[in-house]
Design a protein around this motif. Structure first.
Motif, PDB file in Angstrom:
ATOM      1  N   ALA A  32     -12.477  10.363  -9.775  1.00  0.00           N
ATOM      2  CA  ALA A  32     -11.046  11.340 -10.154  1.00  0.00           C
ATOM      3  C   ALA A  32     -10.151  11.108  -9.210  1.00  0.00           C
ATOM      4  O   ALA A  32      -8.822  10.530  -8.838  1.00  0.00           O
ATOM      5  CB  ALA A  32     -11.876  12.898 -10.133  1.00  0.00           C
ATOM      6  N   THR A  33     -10.350  10.414  -7.625  1.00  0.00           N
ATOM      7  CA  THR A  33      -9.447  10.318  -6.559  1.00  0.00           C
ATOM      8  C   THR A  33      -8.973   9.129  -7.091  1.00  0.00           C
ATOM      9  O   THR A  33      -7.538   8.367  -6.379  1.00  0.00           O
ATOM     10  CB  THR A  33     -10.410  10.993  -4.930  1.00  0.00           C
ATOM     11  OG1 THR A  33     -10.729  12.029  -4.483  1.00  0.00           O
ATOM     12  CG2 THR A  33      -9.196  10.137  -3.987  1.00  0.00           C
ATOM     13  N   VAL A  34      -9.936   8.340  -7.238  1.00  0.00           N
ATOM     14  CA  VAL A  34      -9.463   6.824  -7.481  1.00  0.00           C
ATOM     15  C   VAL A  34      -8.420   6.476  -8.769  1.00  0.00           C
ATOM     16  O   VAL A  34      -7.654   5.995  -8.592  1.00  0.00           O
ATOM     17  CB  VAL A  34     -10.731   5.773  -7.128  1.00  0.00           C
ATOM     18  CG1 VAL A  34      -9.855   4.798  -7.781  1.00  0.00           C
ATOM     19  CG2 VAL A  34     -11.097   5.809  -5.743  1.00  0.00           C
ATOM     20  N   ALA A  35      -8.799   7.431  -9.388  1.00  0.00           N
ATOM     21  CA  ALA A  35      -8.024   7.261 -10.374  1.00  0.00           C
ATOM     22  C   ALA A  35      -6.751   7.605 -10.506  1.00  0.00           C
ATOM     23  O   ALA A  35      -5.952   7.438 -11.133  1.00  0.00           O
ATOM     24  CB  ALA A  35      -8.885   8.035 -12.140  1.00  0.00           C
ATOM     25  N   MET A  36      -6.781   8.723  -9.584  1.00  0.00           N
ATOM     26  CA  MET A  36      -5.307  10.227 -10.115  1.00  0.00           C
ATOM     27  C   MET A  36      -4.313   9.641  -8.710  1.00  0.00           C
ATOM     28  O   MET A  36      -3.151   9.432  -8.684  1.00  0.00           O
ATOM     29  CB  MET A  36      -5.797  11.337  -9.668  1.00  0.00           C
ATOM     30  CG  MET A  36      -4.768  12.512  -9.727  1.00  0.00           C
ATOM     31  SD  MET A  36      -5.441  14.396 -10.090  1.00  0.00           S
ATOM     32  CE  MET A  36      -5.578  14.684  -8.064  1.00  0.00           C
ATOM     33  N   LEU A  37      -5.366   9.650  -6.934  1.00  0.00           N
ATOM     34  CA  LEU A  37      -3.860   9.284  -6.298  1.00  0.00           C
ATOM     35  C   LEU A  37      -2.827   8.065  -6.141  1.00  0.00           C
ATOM     36  O   LEU A  37      -1.850   8.852  -6.172  1.00  0.00           O
ATOM     37  CB  LEU A  37      -4.633  10.183  -4.680  1.00  0.00           C
ATOM     38  CG  LEU A  37      -5.408  11.173  -4.269  1.00  0.00           C
ATOM     39  CD1 LEU A  37      -6.084  10.868  -3.434  1.00  0.00           C
ATOM     40  CD2 LEU A  37      -3.904  11.697  -4.645  1.00  0.00           C
ATOM     41  N   PRO A  38      -3.462   7.232  -6.888  1.00  0.00           N
ATOM     42  CA  PRO A  38      -2.140   5.896  -6.499  1.00  0.00           C
ATOM     43  C   PRO A  38      -1.340   6.075  -7.307  1.00  0.00           C
ATOM     44  O   PRO A  38      -0.023   5.832  -7.086  1.00  0.00           O
ATOM     45  CB  PRO A  38      -3.677   5.049  -6.894  1.00  0.00           C
ATOM     46  CG  PRO A  38      -4.857   5.310  -6.452  1.00  0.00           C
ATOM     47  CD  PRO A  38      -5.236   6.681  -7.024  1.00  0.00           C
ATOM     48  N   SER A  39      -2.191   6.865  -8.702  1.00  0.00           N
ATOM     49  CA  SER A  39      -0.251   7.431  -9.527  1.00  0.00           C
ATOM     50  C   SER A  39       0.296   8.298  -8.940  1.00  0.00           C
ATOM     51  O   SER A  39       1.899   7.762  -8.928  1.00  0.00           O
ATOM     52  CB  SER A  39      -0.839   6.931 -10.789  1.00  0.00           C
ATOM     53  OG  SER A  39      -2.055   8.700 -11.017  1.00  0.00           O
ATOM     54  N   ILE A  40      -0.208   9.401  -8.233  1.00  0.00           N
ATOM     55  CA  ILE A  40       0.600   9.695  -7.338  1.00  0.00           C
ATOM     56  C   ILE A  40       1.590   9.672  -6.611  1.00  0.00           C
ATOM     57  O   ILE A  40       2.694   9.259  -6.124  1.00  0.00           O
ATOM     58  CB  ILE A  40      -0.095  11.461  -7.105  1.00  0.00           C
ATOM     59  CG1 ILE A  40      -0.950  11.950  -8.382  1.00  0.00           C
ATOM     60  CG2 ILE A  40       0.601  12.299  -6.610  1.00  0.00           C
ATOM     61  CD1 ILE A  40      -1.697  12.621  -7.542  1.00  0.00           C
ATOM     62  N   VAL A  41       0.570   8.488  -5.809  1.00  0.00           N
ATOM     63  CA  VAL A  41       1.479   8.155  -4.720  1.00  0.00           C
ATOM     64  C   VAL A  41       2.327   6.965  -5.250  1.00  0.00           C
ATOM     65  O   VAL A  41       3.723   7.028  -4.448  1.00  0.00           O
ATOM     66  CB  VAL A  41       0.723   7.365  -3.173  1.00  0.00           C
ATOM     67  CG1 VAL A  41       1.213   6.771  -2.091  1.00  0.00           C
ATOM     68  CG2 VAL A  41      -0.379   8.368  -3.142  1.00  0.00           C
ATOM     69  N   THR A  42       2.216   6.548  -5.812  1.00  0.00           N
ATOM     70  CA  THR A  42       2.702   4.839  -6.382  1.00  0.00           C
ATOM     71  C   THR A  42       4.026   4.878  -7.541  1.00  0.00           C
ATOM     72  O   THR A  42       4.752   4.358  -7.703  1.00  0.00           O
ATOM     73  CB  THR A  42       2.264   3.805  -7.133  1.00  0.00           C
ATOM     74  OG1 THR A  42       1.434   3.541  -7.926  1.00  0.00           O
ATOM     75  CG2 THR A  42       1.153   3.574  -5.462  1.00  0.00           C
ATOM     76  N   ASP A  43       3.702   6.049  -8.075  1.00  0.00           N
ATOM     77  CA  ASP A  43       4.322   6.684  -9.450  1.00  0.00           C
ATOM     78  C   ASP A  43       6.298   7.493  -9.248  1.00  0.00           C
ATOM     79  O   ASP A  43       5.633   8.803  -8.834  1.00  0.00           O
ATOM     80  CB  ASP A  43       4.170   7.864 -10.020  1.00  0.00           C
ATOM     81  CG  ASP A  43       5.006   7.443 -11.910  1.00  0.00           C
ATOM     82  OD1 ASP A  43       6.403   6.669 -11.627  1.00  0.00           O
ATOM     83  OD2 ASP A  43       4.785   7.833 -12.816  1.00  0.00           O
TER      84      ASP A  43
END
Length: 83
Positions: free
Chosen positions: A43-54
């Motif tokens: 969940a962290t690997v899938a969700m956090l990058p999209s939150i940080v970069t978007d």
């Protein structure tokens, strides 16, 4: 088709490990911790990058995603405590 076969074999092995762990309390606790950690990692690997970069997503969407993640972690904690 090879990947599907390996996935099916892994599911059978996982079922056997789960049934074995059911007989041994310490193995069951270890398996629960390992599985919960795996779900949190995915969940962290899938969700956090999209939150940080978007940067274009609205603040409300980011708050909802983080709240949903936190709610999921809290639910796993409640299941672990009251099971």
């Amino acid at each position: 088709i090879r990947a599907q076969f390996l996935t099916a074999i892994a599911a059978m092995v996982g079922t056997a490990v789960g049934l074995y762990a059911q007989r041994n309390k310490s193995a069951e606790d270890l398996l629960l911790a390992f599985t919960s950690g795996g779900f949190l990692y995915i969940a962290t690997v899938a969700m956090l990058p999209s939150i940080v970069t978007d940067k274009s997503s609205p603040l409300a969407q980011t708050v909802l995603e983080i709240s949903g993640f936190s709610l999921g972690v809290g639910m796993m904690l409640l299941v672990a405590l009251f099971e």
